[in-house]
Design a protein around this motif. Structure first.
Motif, PDB file in Angstrom:
ATOM      1  N   GLU A 158       0.987  -1.214  -0.179  1.00  0.00           N
ATOM      2  CA  GLU A 158      -0.098   0.096  -0.097  1.00  0.00           C
ATOM      3  C   GLU A 158       0.976   1.412   0.054  1.00  0.00           C
ATOM      4  OE1 GLU A 158      -3.306   0.207   0.320  1.00  0.00           O
ATOM      5  OE2 GLU A 158      -3.665   2.118   1.011  1.00  0.00           O
ATOM      6  N   ASP A 159       1.937   1.203   0.627  1.00  0.00           N
ATOM      7  CA  ASP A 159       2.887   2.494   0.911  1.00  0.00           C
ATOM      8  C   ASP A 159       4.282   1.991   1.362  1.00  0.00           C
ATOM      9  OD1 ASP A 159       3.778   4.791   1.788  1.00  0.00           O
ATOM     10  OD2 ASP A 159       1.882   5.428   2.573  1.00  0.00           O
ATOM     11  N   ALA A 160       5.052   2.530   0.392  1.00  0.00           N
ATOM     12  CA  ALA A 160       6.431   2.242   0.487  1.00  0.00           C
ATOM     13  C   ALA A 160       7.421   3.465   0.755  1.00  0.00           C
ATOM     14  CB  ALA A 160       7.114   1.444  -0.767  1.00  0.00           C
ATOM     15  N   ARG A 161       6.651   4.493   1.398  1.00  0.00           N
ATOM     16  CA  ARG A 161       7.438   5.680   1.471  1.00  0.00           C
ATOM     17  C   ARG A 161       8.609   5.643   2.771  1.00  0.00           C
ATOM     18  NH1 ARG A 161       3.263  10.148   3.418  1.00  0.00           N
ATOM     19  NH2 ARG A 161       1.769   8.620   3.232  1.00  0.00           N
ATOM     20  N   LEU A 162       8.284   4.721   3.620  1.00  0.00           N
ATOM     21  CA  LEU A 162       9.548   4.598   4.578  1.00  0.00           C
ATOM     22  C   LEU A 162      10.215   3.335   4.360  1.00  0.00           C
ATOM     23  CD1 LEU A 162       7.853   5.349   8.086  1.00  0.00           C
ATOM     24  CD2 LEU A 162       8.664   6.769   6.412  1.00  0.00           C
ATOM     25  N   ALA A 163      10.286   2.792   3.006  1.00  0.00           N
ATOM     26  CA  ALA A 163      11.057   1.593   2.840  1.00  0.00           C
ATOM     27  C   ALA A 163      12.477   2.062   2.705  1.00  0.00           C
ATOM     28  CB  ALA A 163      10.548   0.915   1.233  1.00  0.00           C
ATOM     29  N   ARG A 164      12.883   2.915   2.091  1.00  0.00           N
ATOM     30  CA  ARG A 164      14.210   3.371   1.825  1.00  0.00           C
ATOM     31  C   ARG A 164      15.162   3.559   2.997  1.00  0.00           C
ATOM     32  NH1 ARG A 164      17.228   6.010  -2.697  1.00  0.00           N
ATOM     33  NH2 ARG A 164      15.452   6.033  -3.768  1.00  0.00           N
ATOM     34  N   LYS A 165      14.383   4.493   3.823  1.00  0.00           N
ATOM     35  CA  LYS A 165      15.022   4.760   5.113  1.00  0.00           C
ATOM     36  C   LYS A 165      14.829   3.868   6.303  1.00  0.00           C
ATOM     37  CE  LYS A 165      15.811   8.484   8.378  1.00  0.00           C
ATOM     38  NZ  LYS A 165      15.368  10.199   8.689  1.00  0.00           N
ATOM     39  N   TYR A 166      13.965   2.934   6.553  1.00  0.00           N
ATOM     40  CA  TYR A 166      13.726   2.007   7.538  1.00  0.00           C
ATOM     41  C   TYR A 166      13.312   0.727   7.031  1.00  0.00           C
ATOM     42  CZ  TYR A 166      12.871   6.449  10.266  1.00  0.00           C
ATOM     43  OH  TYR A 166      13.013   7.584  10.668  1.00  0.00           O
ATOM     44  N   ASN A 167      13.328   0.292   5.888  1.00  0.00           N
ATOM     45  CA  ASN A 167      12.697  -0.946   5.496  1.00  0.00           C
ATOM     46  C   ASN A 167      11.210  -1.389   5.791  1.00  0.00           C
ATOM     47  OD1 ASN A 167      15.331  -1.640   4.335  1.00  0.00           O
ATOM     48  ND2 ASN A 167      16.120  -2.439   6.033  1.00  0.00           N
ATOM     49  N   PHE A 168      10.513  -0.377   5.883  1.00  0.00           N
ATOM     50  CA  PHE A 168       9.268  -0.415   6.485  1.00  0.00           C
ATOM     51  C   PHE A 168       8.238  -0.371   5.193  1.00  0.00           C
ATOM     52  CE2 PHE A 168       5.323   1.392   8.375  1.00  0.00           C
ATOM     53  CZ  PHE A 168       5.347   0.611   9.583  1.00  0.00           C
ATOM     54  N   PHE A 169       7.249  -1.460   5.320  1.00  0.00           N
ATOM     55  CA  PHE A 169       6.136  -1.280   4.434  1.00  0.00           C
ATOM     56  C   PHE A 169       4.885  -1.220   5.051  1.00  0.00           C
ATOM     57  CE2 PHE A 169      10.132  -3.415   2.581  1.00  0.00           C
ATOM     58  CZ  PHE A 169      10.228  -3.234   1.504  1.00  0.00           C
ATOM     59  N   VAL A 170       3.908  -0.854   4.523  1.00  0.00           N
ATOM     60  CA  VAL A 170       2.565  -0.826   4.704  1.00  0.00           C
ATOM     61  C   VAL A 170       1.871  -1.509   3.747  1.00  0.00           C
ATOM     62  CG1 VAL A 170       0.492   0.468   5.091  1.00  0.00           C
ATOM     63  CG2 VAL A 170       2.633   1.565   5.570  1.00  0.00           C
ATOM     64  N   LEU A 171       1.257  -2.564   4.273  1.00  0.00           N
ATOM     65  CA  LEU A 171       0.587  -3.676   3.366  1.00  0.00           C
ATOM     66  C   LEU A 171      -1.079  -3.656   3.631  1.00  0.00           C
ATOM     67  CD1 LEU A 171       2.778  -6.574   4.297  1.00  0.00           C
ATOM     68  CD2 LEU A 171       2.965  -5.223   2.418  1.00  0.00           C
ATOM     69  N   ARG A 172      -1.622  -3.879   2.508  1.00  0.00           N
ATOM     70  CA  ARG A 172      -3.308  -3.834   2.864  1.00  0.00           C
ATOM     71  C   ARG A 172      -3.798  -5.409   2.667  1.00  0.00           C
ATOM     72  NH1 ARG A 172      -8.214  -0.731   0.615  1.00  0.00           N
ATOM     73  NH2 ARG A 172      -6.690   0.914   0.653  1.00  0.00           N
ATOM     74  N   VAL A 173      -4.500  -5.836   3.518  1.00  0.00           N
ATOM     75  CA  VAL A 173      -4.795  -7.330   3.596  1.00  0.00           C
ATOM     76  C   VAL A 173      -6.138  -7.313   2.481  1.00  0.00           C
ATOM     77  CG1 VAL A 173      -5.642  -9.135   4.762  1.00  0.00           C
ATOM     78  CG2 VAL A 173      -3.990  -7.744   5.724  1.00  0.00           C
TER      79      VAL A 173
END
Lengths: 178, 178
Positions: free
Chosen positions: A126-141
């Motif tokens: 859903e959202d990879a805005r924090l992927a580069r800095k924190y490896n953090f992904f927002v997923l939608r089920v």
């Protein structure tokens, strides 16, 4: 697994207690599976799940490229398989074959369900805005499956360095929280 | 609590299993405390913790304004107090007084530690980029305290609608994961 569709509004009840999960991806004709426990619910419905998948992990590229994955929730009966997935890399081996995990077709994504897990959540990135800095992904089920026969799944909860807490008894308290 | 300083490199072991936590803030001369379980580790060291605190919660404004909080980890012995904090709002009552929780001065932030909790993490707000869209905050743990006498803390894990899983036995597996 005898899979029954689970209403999306109940997904938070599976992830909020903090179990180790498996994450599957499918990329370039190959399925892979990793162990992960840095995740949190972010919204009830549609269910949003935030999670950290390291850029060193083989799954990082697959998730980024395909924008799809499955979160599968294992129980202590398959602890050895889960730890095996955590100890190895999909760059070198086919983990489904190596650890005797059975990939099943999902309905909304190309990543496979894991037959040996008591619940499976088909997810879209859903959202990879924090992927580069924190490896953090927002997923939608998008779709959730659960084995209705499993009333008290003994999930595993990672405490570091090979120690896992196994889900204990449940208690009921007069909480007004959802 | 008999508080001992905990190395920051070990903080992930406390939060990764997914316990319900208390979050304290101090704003405009008033301390408040809320219950929360939408959190995840995001980095080992310095420890980064991602968490969701709803903009409807009184603590949202305090955290946004002061950029500080404490994450306190309770055990099942004080389950009634934890649920009390979850059922009420700091807008209307002093929850420390109402539920018999003891605020203690922290060392790096103005938000108080909670004496009845077995661990306390002093945090500074690191990144609020996803706060507007998802109520998601990235916190950096500056200082960690733990009660060295508590070897097997029975943390609580929220399963929704008043049901909590209590941390069960621990097992050791040949994991190579940190």
């Amino acid at each position: 697994m005898a899979a029954k569709s689970l209403p999306l509004s109940r997904v938070y009840r599976l992830l909020e207690p903090g179990p180790v999960v498996l994450v599957t991806t499918a990329h370039r004709g190959r399925a892979n599976v990793m162990a992960m426990s840095w995740h949190t619910m972010m919204e009830f419905e549609p269910p949003l799940v935030g999670c950290v998948i390291s850029s060193r992990d083989y799954s990082f590229d697959a998730l980024t490229a395909t924008r799809e994955c499955v979160i599968a929730i294992p129980t202590v009966e398959i602890a050895a398989k889960v730890v095996g997935c955590g100890n190895t890399s999909g760059r070198r081996i086919d983990k489904f074959a190596r650890f005797g995990l059975t990939p099943l077709p999902a309905s909304r994504v190309k990543a496979p369900l894991v037959a040996e897990c008591y619940a499976n959540l088909e997810c879209r990135l859903e959202d990879a805005r924090l992927a580069r800095k924190y490896n953090f992904f927002v997923l939608r089920v998008l779709k959730a499956w659960i084995d209705p026969a499993r009333k008290h799944p003994r999930t595993m909860h990672h405490m570091g360095r090979g120690v896992f807490m196994v889900a204990g008894r449940t208690i009921r308290l007069p909480s007004r929280m959802k």
